[in-house]
Each structure stands twice: as C-alpha cells, then as structure tokens.
Design an enzyme around this catalytic site. Structure first.
Site, PDB file in Angstrom:
ATOM      1  N   PHE A 148     -15.060   3.205   0.824  1.00  0.00           N
ATOM      2  CA  PHE A 148     -14.373   2.423   1.850  1.00  0.00           C
ATOM      3  C   PHE A 148     -12.973   2.077   1.355  1.00  0.00           C
ATOM      4  O   PHE A 148     -12.807   1.534   0.275  1.00  0.00           O
ATOM      5  CB  PHE A 148     -15.148   1.148   2.191  1.00  0.00           C
ATOM      6  CG  PHE A 148     -14.667   0.505   3.457  1.00  0.00           C
ATOM      7  CD1 PHE A 148     -15.093   0.978   4.690  1.00  0.00           C
ATOM      8  CD2 PHE A 148     -13.750  -0.544   3.415  1.00  0.00           C
ATOM      9  CE1 PHE A 148     -14.619   0.417   5.879  1.00  0.00           C
ATOM     10  CE2 PHE A 148     -13.278  -1.119   4.596  1.00  0.00           C
ATOM     11  CZ  PHE A 148     -13.721  -0.629   5.819  1.00  0.00           C
ATOM     12  N   VAL A 149     -11.974   2.432   2.153  1.00  0.00           N
ATOM     13  CA  VAL A 149     -10.581   2.262   1.724  1.00  0.00           C
ATOM     14  C   VAL A 149      -9.817   1.337   2.678  1.00  0.00           C
ATOM     15  O   VAL A 149     -10.159   1.222   3.860  1.00  0.00           O
ATOM     16  CB  VAL A 149      -9.857   3.626   1.647  1.00  0.00           C
ATOM     17  CG1 VAL A 149     -10.381   4.454   0.476  1.00  0.00           C
ATOM     18  CG2 VAL A 149     -10.006   4.417   2.950  1.00  0.00           C
ATOM     19  N   ASP A 205     -14.267   9.685   9.915  1.00  0.00           N
ATOM     20  CA  ASP A 205     -15.335   9.237   9.024  1.00  0.00           C
ATOM     21  C   ASP A 205     -16.633   9.890   9.515  1.00  0.00           C
ATOM     22  O   ASP A 205     -16.881  11.061   9.229  1.00  0.00           O
ATOM     23  CB  ASP A 205     -15.359   7.706   9.058  1.00  0.00           C
ATOM     24  CG  ASP A 205     -16.330   7.083   8.079  1.00  0.00           C
ATOM     25  OD1 ASP A 205     -16.512   7.625   6.994  1.00  0.00           O
ATOM     26  OD2 ASP A 205     -16.904   6.025   8.409  1.00  0.00           O
TER      27      ASP A 205
END
Ligand code: IMP
Ligand code: MG
Length: 185
Positions: free
Chosen positions: A154-155, A105
């Site tokens: 956002f997963v 990220d």
C-alpha cells in the site's frame, strides 16, 4: 526531508517526473496526426496530481473531464464493486477518450469506468495509469500506458492517500505500520 509517517520512499519526485515525460511522449506519438482532440477523463481524487503533471506534457489538444468513483473510506482494502458518483459533462460519443487513474490495483475501478464509457460509443477509448500493481488484479484489465509497475504494497503520495491524507507528497512511499493502528484525527 521525507514525511515522518513514511517507512520508505519507493519513487522519488525526480524519478516520477522523468517517467512522466516518457509516458507523455508515448501518448503524444499515439495520437499524433491521427486525432484532432481527445477528451481526457481523470478519476477523482487520486489521479489529480498525475493528471496535472501529465497534461502539461501532452501535445494533443484535449478537453478535461472528471469522474468520481466511490473510494476505500478509511481502509486499505478496495471495494469490489466501485460505484460511479455523478456524471460526465462531455458527450463522448464519437470522441477519442483517454481515461487516467492513479493506480490499477484490483482493476475493478477501471473495468467499471471503462465499460460505462465504452457504452457511450466513443471513437476510441484508451487508458493511462500512474501505477500498476499486477499482483493484485482480479480481472484481465491492462492499461494502454502505465508509469510504474510496483509490488503489492500500500503506497501513498503523488495523489494517493491513506484515509484522505498524504496526497500532497511529491514522492511515493509506504507508511510506517504504526500509522495503520492509529485513528485519524
Ligand atoms: P482498483 O482496486 O484497481 O479498483 O483501485 C481502486 C482505487 O484504489 C485506486 O484508484 C486508488 O484510489 C485506490 N488504491 C489502490 N491501491 C492503492 C494504494 O496502494 N494506495 C492508495 N490508494 C490505492
Ligand atoms: Mg482512486
């Protein structure tokens, strides 16, 4: 049936599984005939699911080790200074090491772990991530192998959590906005 808290599915279980075969194949070809054994270090907790599926398709013999890195807590914002909690059980000096994480990220976690492991003088040091969110990167870190590149959303699922939940989902998706406004109970 998809989990009722999800807004949408981004990657189905089938898409994930077939991509893992390809990634495993690339890794196998890289190490084939050149190394006798690797030490695969998985970053707890998020990379557990990816690692479990990936290693069952690796043909290079491996030893498994784990590192836990301080997490988000209950927010969706990463800590800028991740801390490594605990120590490795293996001596990685002169060994071929592969770091595996769920997602690249900001890149802060991988950069931190990479430099700590590199300081122990492994024979080689490679990285593999299930997901890459290049738009969020705060450094130049690039993984040697990555499953999927995804947009800045956002997963959850396939090992990734929100406030500790949803890791068990076999697919990857985004949460309904209402989930973020509820307290976890
Ligand atoms: P970093 O920002 O690259 O340091 O990523 C740190 C950690 O944040 C990852 O290992 C994940 O555990 C977590 N993370 C980053 N993005 C997401 C996401 O979209 N969903 C769930 N966890 C995430
Ligand atoms: Mg993680």
């Amino acid at each position: 049936m998809i989990n009722a808290d999800l807004e949408k599915v981004i990657l189905s279980a089938e898409e994930i599984n077939s991509r893992i075969l390809e990634v495993a194949d690339e890794i196998n070809r890289h190490y084939h005939h050149t190394v006798r054994e690797i030490i695969l270090i998985t970053l707890l907790d998020g990379a557990i699911v990816f690692t479990a599926d990936l290693i069952r398709h690796l043909s290079v013999p491996l030893r498994l080790d784990c590192i836990r890195v301080s997490s988000y807590g209950n927010s969706t914002n990463p800590e800028t200074a991740p801390r490594i909690l605990g120590t490795l059980k293996s001596d990685v000096e002169d060994k071929h090491v592969l770091l595996v994480d769920d997602i690249l990220d900001t890149g802060n976690t991988m950069q931190k772990v990479f430099s700590e492991v590199a300081a122990k003088k492994p024979a080689s040091l490679k990285t593999c991530v299930f997901l890459d969110k290049p738009d969020r990167r705060q450094n130049n870190f690039q993984a040697d192998w990555s499953g999927f590149s995804i947009p800045d959303e956002f997963v959850v699922g396939y090992g990734l959590d929100y406030a500790g939940r949803y890791r068990e989902l076999p697919y990857l998706g985004t949460l309904k906005p209402s989930i973020y406004s509820q307290s976890s109970s």
